[in-house]
Write a protein that holds these residues in place. Structure first.
Motif, PDB file in Angstrom:
ATOM      1  N   SER A 170     -24.476  38.065  31.266  1.00 30.63           N
ATOM      2  CA  SER A 170     -25.435  37.470  30.311  1.00 30.63           C
ATOM      3  C   SER A 170     -26.256  36.500  30.832  1.00 30.63           C
ATOM      4  O   SER A 170     -27.146  36.742  30.731  1.00 30.63           O
TER       5      SER A 170
ATOM      6  N   TYR B 184     -26.483  38.805  23.535  1.00 30.62           N
ATOM      7  CA  TYR B 184     -26.787  38.915  22.536  1.00 30.62           C
ATOM      8  C   TYR B 184     -25.621  39.579  21.483  1.00 30.62           C
ATOM      9  O   TYR B 184     -26.804  39.515  20.655  1.00 30.62           O
TER      10      TYR B 184
ATOM     11  N   GLN C  49     -23.423  38.519  19.447  1.00 30.41           N
ATOM     12  CA  GLN C  49     -23.016  36.880  17.791  1.00 30.41           C
ATOM     13  C   GLN C  49     -22.044  37.831  17.329  1.00 30.41           C
ATOM     14  O   GLN C  49     -21.027  38.423  17.179  1.00 30.41           O
TER      15      GLN C  49
ATOM     16  N   LEU D 241     -31.193  43.925  18.854  1.00 26.23           N
ATOM     17  CA  LEU D 241     -30.736  43.803  20.373  1.00 26.23           C
ATOM     18  C   LEU D 241     -32.023  43.264  20.800  1.00 26.23           C
ATOM     19  O   LEU D 241     -32.297  42.424  21.284  1.00 26.23           O
TER      20      LEU D 241
ATOM     21  N   ARG E  79     -32.968  40.603  19.424  1.00 25.73           N
ATOM     22  CA  ARG E  79     -32.594  38.850  19.409  1.00 25.73           C
ATOM     23  C   ARG E  79     -32.887  38.632  20.926  1.00 25.73           C
ATOM     24  O   ARG E  79     -33.004  36.954  21.182  1.00 25.73           O
ATOM     25  N   ALA E  80     -33.539  39.527  21.807  1.00 19.26           N
ATOM     26  CA  ALA E  80     -33.640  38.971  23.241  1.00 19.26           C
ATOM     27  C   ALA E  80     -35.135  38.177  23.136  1.00 19.26           C
ATOM     28  O   ALA E  80     -35.676  37.504  23.405  1.00 19.26           O
TER      29      ALA E  80
ATOM     30  N   LYS F 265     -34.601  34.982  21.203  1.00 14.99           N
ATOM     31  CA  LYS F 265     -33.697  33.383  22.262  1.00 14.99           C
ATOM     32  C   LYS F 265     -33.979  33.829  23.748  1.00 14.99           C
ATOM     33  O   LYS F 265     -32.693  34.401  24.000  1.00 14.99           O
TER      34      LYS F 265
END
Ligand code: FES
Length: 599
Positions: free
Chosen positions: A516, A524, A526, A549, A552-553, A556
């Motif tokens: 990660s 990523y 959650q 995904l 999300r990348a 953040k």
């Protein structure tokens, strides 16, 4: 001594040297004390000075004329697993001198699991560099590597593989088992089992203190098939120990005799120039992989074997390793996959019994440190006898290899699970993710009564990979949340990019690649995401779409860890992922020869 007397003694000494010794261009084939002279620009003077200093330690010319056998001494007050080091060194020296060699012990870093922060794995590569460079720097024709505790044997094999001189491993040996209220106990499967009971309020503070006195009954390495025992078996399967060198407990006469034999054999290896590259071949690594699978060995064994193989120019093909696992049953009935301890394995004949049973699956022509092949050593060990620790192949304790390799969108570079030590009911499981961002987050929240978790959930722990923690600690053995433990839950699916101790057990997915902290998909996940584990299909899937995904990348992005200085900087800049053994990239072989196993 006057100047004139000193000058005449130099002349007298120089007249005893041969031409190559006096030359500034010593032959690279120099041996013994003449090997690897210090650079003063005058080789004759370098040797003269070296002899002066060693004579100052009381050595005679006769002693200095012999093959020099280095002994890597990893004794340390911080390492009880190596607590028999003085006795081992004495016996190795005896063996070397009986064979006409000159023993020279030297210290290197020593690592113990419980005394190294943040984790011994963070320092394994440093120990390998220390070992390699001390072998290179000091004159020796062969080296005896004495190691035992988890990271020490891999570090020594990695270093010796790169130094490439005749090398032989001497394992310190396992500890004895203890007894708690008539129940046999030993580190560290029982450590974890009793700690789990304590967390679940099944044993009280007084009893857990009593257990603490009994878990480690003597010096030596952990008494189950943890990483130390796994690496001991792997070292013998690689052909790197005397036959039978893996199993004798630390405090036994058998172990001391193995030490003496090791010293004697090291001298023979020096004479024959049996360098480590003649032993650590592709066939030897494949034999070691078979053994790792058949003993239900530690998942750490894969990481370490990958690192050692990488030094010799071999990549490990995880998919081929998984195929190998499908036709390699677990035969060894030792904790944590089974019920016995290392001393029982030794009483059952040790590696000879296991290798005899695995014979059809092994490369019997692989060379060993004895200059005989593995097949010849198995024959020399003689017939087996009745015992109940090492099963026949038609009655295994687990039908497939202990370790399965998983793949899927959660681990594009692979992940592993020790299926032989997991709950069969959880091997096919889909559940809701309960996410912890890092080890500190886990420690803060795992035992809270308001943690939203059920036994059907899947716990995800991020940022305990090679760069994330850093050092890929054994934090992948995530504890059962206290409220579930109190309710009697014994296992739950857990996923991380870290490792776990070889003594641990449970349905635990480890070594997720990429980690990660490098921005792997694990970063990523959650809370509430669905995850599917199918060991039958070798799948670990995050049931979230690629677009989500990617969103999300972008929202953040991961910040890859760095450091300003020192070893930590070197570590974070050069450490590789689990599929390359968590070695430093610049320590792997300059030229790679291909992937193994070839299946
Ligand atoms: Fe050293 Fe387990 S702590 S082998």
């Amino acid at each position: 001594m006057t100047r004139q007397t000193l000058d005449s003694s130099i002349v007298a000494y120089a007249s005893t040297m041969n031409e190559s010794e006096k030359s500034n261009d010593p032959t690279p084939a120099a041996t013994g004390m003449k090997k690897g002279l210090t650079s003063y620009g005058d080789a004759g003077f370098s040797l003269f000075l070296r002899k002066a200093f060693i004579k100052g330690a009381g050595f005679t010319d006769s002693a200095l004329d012999r093959p020099v056998i280095g002994i890597a001494n990893t004794g340390s007050a911080y390492n009880p697993c190596h607590g028999n080091m003085p006795q081992l060194i004495e016996a190795v020296k005896r063996g070397i001198m009986l064979a006409g060699g000159l023993p020279m012990d030297f210290p290197t870093i020593s690592l113990h699991e419980s005394f190294a922060a943040p984790t011994s794995m963070y320092l394994r590569n440093l120990m390998s560099i220390d070992t390699e460079e001390m072998i290179r720097a000091q004159p020796m024709d062969a080296v005896v590597l004495i190691g035992g505790c988890d990271k020490t044997v891999p570090a020594q094999l990695m270093g010796a593989a790169s130094a490439n001189i005749p090398s032989i491993v001497l394992i310190t040996g396992s500890m004895l088992t203890g007894s708690h209220r008539s129940e046999r106990v030993g580190a560290c499967t029982d450590c974890r089992r009793y700690w789990g009971k304590y967390r679940a309020d099944e044993v009280d503070a007084d009893e857990i203190a009593e257990v603490n006195n009994q878990l480690v009954a003597s010096v030596g390495t952990c008494s189950v098939m943890g990483t130390a025992s796994t690496m001991a078996c792997i070292a013998e399967a690689l052909g790197m120990t005397v036959p039978g060198g893996a199993s004798p407990p630390a405090v036994t006469a058998d172990r001391i005799r193995v030490a003496e034999e090791t010293g004697t054999l090291a001298v023979k290896m020096a004479h024959e120039r049996l360098t480590i590259d003649k032993v650590l071949t592709a066939k030897a690594f494949e034999n070691a992989m078979r053994v790792l699978l058949a003993i239900g060995g530690s998942t750490n064994g894969i990481v370490h074997l990958t690192a050692i193989a990488g030094r010799m120019g071999f990549d490990i093909d995880l998919k081929a390793l998984d195929r190998m696992g499908r036709d390699t049953p677990v035969l060894l009935d030792l904790k944590p996959s089974g019920q016995h301890y290392m001393e029982d394995f030794h009483h059952a004949g040790g590696m000879a019994t296991l290798l005899r049973e695995l014979k059809p699956l092994l490369h019997l022509d692989a060379m060993t440190v004895s200059s005989r092949t593995l097949g010849e050593e198995i024959e020399a060990a003689g017939p087996g006898f009745k015992q109940d620790v090492i099963r026949p192949r038609d009655n295994p304790i687990y039908p497939q290899g202990g370790i399965a390799v998983l793949q899927g969108n959660l681990a594009p570079g692979g992940a592993i699970i020790k299926q032989s030590a997991a709950d069969p009911k959880l091997m096919e499981h889909e559940g809701r993710a309960v996410v912890f961002e890092n080890a500190a987050d886990l420690a803060t929240r795992i035992d809270r009564d308001d943690l939203d978790v059920t036994a059907d959930d899947i716990i995800v722990l991020k940022n305990i990979g090679p760069k994330g923690a850093p050092g890929m600690p054994e934090a992948g053995y995530i504890p059962i949340p206290k409220k579930l433990a109190r309710a009697g839950v014994k296992d739950i699916v857990r996923i991380s990019d870290g490792r776990m101790s070889g003594t641990a057990f449970g349905t635990i997915v480890l070594h997720v690649v990429p980690e990660s902290a490098m921005g792997g998909p694990l970063a990523y996940v959650q809370n509430g995401d669905r995850i599917r584990l199918s060991v039958a299909n070798r799948e670990i899937a995050l049931l979230v779409g690629d677009e989500e995904l990617a969103r999300r990348a972008t929202e953040k992005p991961v910040v890859i860890p760095t450091a300003d200085r020192g070893y930590r900087k070197l570590f974070l800049q050069t450490v590789t992922q689990a599929d390359q053994g968590v070695d430093f990239d610049f320590l792997r072989a300059a030229e790679m020869l291909g992937a193994i196993p070839k299946l």
